[in-house]
Design an enzyme around this catalytic site. Sequence first.
Site, short mmCIF file in Angstrom:
data_model
loop_
_atom_site.label_atom_id
_atom_site.label_comp_id
_atom_site.label_asym_id
_atom_site.label_seq_id
_atom_site.Cartn_x
_atom_site.Cartn_y
_atom_site.Cartn_z
N ASP A 1 -14.33 1.40 -5.96
CA ASP A 1 -13.27 1.11 -5.00
C ASP A 1 -13.46 -0.29 -4.41
OD1 ASP A 1 -11.10 1.62 -3.36
OD2 ASP A 1 -11.94 3.44 -2.47
N ASN B 1 -11.74 -2.02 -0.84
CA ASN B 1 -10.71 -1.70 0.14
C ASN B 1 -10.28 -2.79 1.10
OD1 ASN B 1 -9.87 1.10 -0.33
ND2 ASN B 1 -12.04 1.54 -0.10
N CYS C 1 -10.25 1.28 -8.79
CA CYS C 1 -9.52 1.71 -7.60
C CYS C 1 -9.63 0.63 -6.54
CB CYS C 1 -10.13 3.02 -7.06
SG CYS C 1 -9.41 3.55 -5.50
N ASP D 1 -2.74 5.28 -3.33
CA ASP D 1 -3.24 6.25 -2.36
C ASP D 1 -2.13 7.21 -1.94
OD1 ASP D 1 -5.86 5.60 -2.22
OD2 ASP D 1 -5.72 4.35 -0.44
N TRP E 1 0.85 -1.18 0.00
CA TRP E 1 0.00 0.00 0.00
C TRP E 1 0.90 1.25 0.00
CZ3 TRP E 1 -0.62 4.20 3.28
CH2 TRP E 1 -1.70 5.04 2.96
C1 DGJ Z 1 -9.43 4.22 -0.93
C2 DGJ Z 1 -9.16 4.97 -2.20
O1 DGJ Z 1 -7.95 4.55 -2.77
C3 DGJ Z 1 -9.16 6.47 -1.89
O2 DGJ Z 1 -8.83 7.19 -3.04
C4 DGJ Z 1 -10.51 6.87 -1.36
O3 DGJ Z 1 -11.48 6.71 -2.35
C5 DGJ Z 1 -10.85 6.03 -0.13
N1 DGJ Z 1 -10.72 4.64 -0.38
C6 DGJ Z 1 -12.27 6.33 0.32
O4 DGJ Z 1 -12.66 5.52 1.34
#
Ligand code: DGJ
Length: 732
Positions: A469, A471, A517, A539, A185
């Site tokens: 996105d 995550n 993303c 990020d 990351w």
């Molecule tokens: C992770 C993304 O990479 C960021 O740019 C942003 O959108 C955040 N998530 C939002 O939670």
Amino acid sequence: MTRIPPLLRFLPLLGLAVTLPGGQKQAEILEIATAGSALVLAVAPDAPVVFRHYGGRTAGADAFLYKGHRDGPEVYPAFGGTNFANLALSVVHADGSLTTELVYAGHERRALDAGREETVVHLKDKLYPLTVDLHFTAHKAEDVITQRAVLSHREKAPVRVETIASACLPLQAGAYYLTHFHGAWGREMRVTEEKLTPGGKIIEEYRKGVQTTMSDNPSFMLALEHPADEEAGEVYAGALAWSGNYRLSFAPDELETLHITAGMNPFAAARMVAPGEALETPAMVLTYSARGRGQASRNLHDWSRRHALAHGGEPRAILLNSWEGAYFAFDEKTLTGMMDDAAALGIEMFVLDDGWFGNKHPRNDARAGLGDWQVNRQKLPRGIGHLADYAVSKGLRFGIWIEPEMVNPRSELAENHPEWVVKSPGREIPQRRNQWVLDLSNPAVQDFVEKVFDDTVALSPNITYIKWDANRPVWSAGSEYLPADRQTHFWKDYVDGLYKVYERVRAKHPDITIQLCSSGGARLDYGALKYHDEFWASDNTNAVDRVLIQYGAGMIYPAIATASHVSASPNHQTGMMVPLKFRFDVAMSGRLGMELQPKDIAGADLEFARRAIQNYKRIRPVVQLGDLYRLCSPYDEKGRAALAYVSKDRKEAVLFAYNLYHFHARGFTFDVKLKGLDPAKTYTVSELNMKTSKSVFPGNKKTFTGDYLMKAGVSLSIPRPQESAVLHMTEK
Ligand code: DGJ
């Protein structure tokens, strides 16, 4: 596909069929060719298909009948028979037998369009009714060949497929130098080159399922004999078009042949395939360059802009994303204020990031609301429609963020559909960023995710951009939807489910711009990218780190797709102070955007930003649609970097040069020789984004021949860390 009658399938393509030395079988040469490369196979009825060559194309490919050993290496080696070096396929047959011997059973060819030809080579097991079709697509102008495999059978019960590769490539050289893209990351796509030693090397992701490219990208470059040069020498590049667990293996055998095997990762992923069912692998994308890594990248960039990227030929809008400027802390006024300032700067689109949804569990931080895709009435009482209309009234396009594959435990979605969450029965479901993964192997979840996209787009006809996105990785693998004896199907079914949704969404919303993303670049591959217009490279928006990240990404993925934003100083991720000019000069080498509160830019900086955005509009077609030449690597310890884009007609070029940390008090110039220009053309060289009236290039506004610029180069006075230069060359 129109099937060629079986009799015709065996007609030799190049007219020559001979008895191989010591062998009895009639063999013929099958050439899968692009303009400058060829993959050559030797085929004979009921014999293994032998790999003969992948590299530069030569006239008279029939001569390859006499190259190498008649028995191998096989183009798609199965576990069984005499193959000893490599493994593309391993199957447990319905009766428990472990071995498979694949032999040639014909082939067919068809033109997909003027520039692409598909060759399907049919393989069959000698003993069992099991077949594998190898699909090769030659992209002629781009020198790219893609390969995938499709297995099916008519055995009496399901077969268990343990391993099924997309492609195998045996190469022969005295030494192999592998370039690959390691990450984490905030520092994705770091370039590493190493000499392969006995024992080989595996690059893989085997248990994340989602976010599989955070630690290593499923792509590589390979130079023969010497470390890769940018513009000379033989280089192969490969990229697996797959968004799940993958494995790239580089195994030299005792005869010094290097076997490259690429495909889905077989770890905990065995597949039961029923009679009549087809099991299809993702495609492996391969290119060959006789002109170093640079040409390999340019091949991939051209190929992706034409075949593997949404709207690949259309320049991208400059956008302001709300994330680092507002995070979750906004109301309507914050956003309209940002739009006012964005419009005044010359920005073309506003993107509302995370935090706009959730009512019972408002999404005011990362702990709640994910999954509840209803507009937060308190924060945005007039809804998204009002914001999107406001954007349009300011001359801006409007975009919005979603993360539809995930859910916070504190959400109405998790309350209503606990059965949709990926989990292992009886165990605690681990959280990451306070969230869980939804089980996309389940068609009901696929429908839900599709609906999230549809409903979000339906919030306003003025929404023209979606940031998608994702995550967190999987971790706690397990599906309530899949039966107990099919749990190992989860990994592939998740990605297949995701692609089904992408397909449906794209069919309905062909014009929407979609950003790929995943906590930055944790999902970056040509499987997903073809449904998207661009990707969020990291990020980490610190411009100094971005030079390294984008240099690595550019080896495989094109600048038009590389979202690169000017953010605040000190940088939010690293705390580093970086001058605004350097931040712009870096972001402008990709798809320029901004990600800060524009109100924080004031005075001379504001005027500089406005000018830089204007400048980007001038150079955008060259950066996004031109040819990339890497001129100085940020990885070579000199502390500097340079790259240039040259328009296809070679009438224009843009040079970006960065001093990352080199320091020299007096007299230091950064000398850069251009590449790819037309030696016979004369170019006017103008510095862009100048900080003072004094140019860092003594020849500013003067004219030079392409020949001079490539042989003598330019001398740039950027002696201090975080100084940079952008030179625009236009044909006189
Ligand atoms: C992770 C993304 O990479 C960021 O740019 C942003 O959108 C955040 N998530 C939002 O939670």
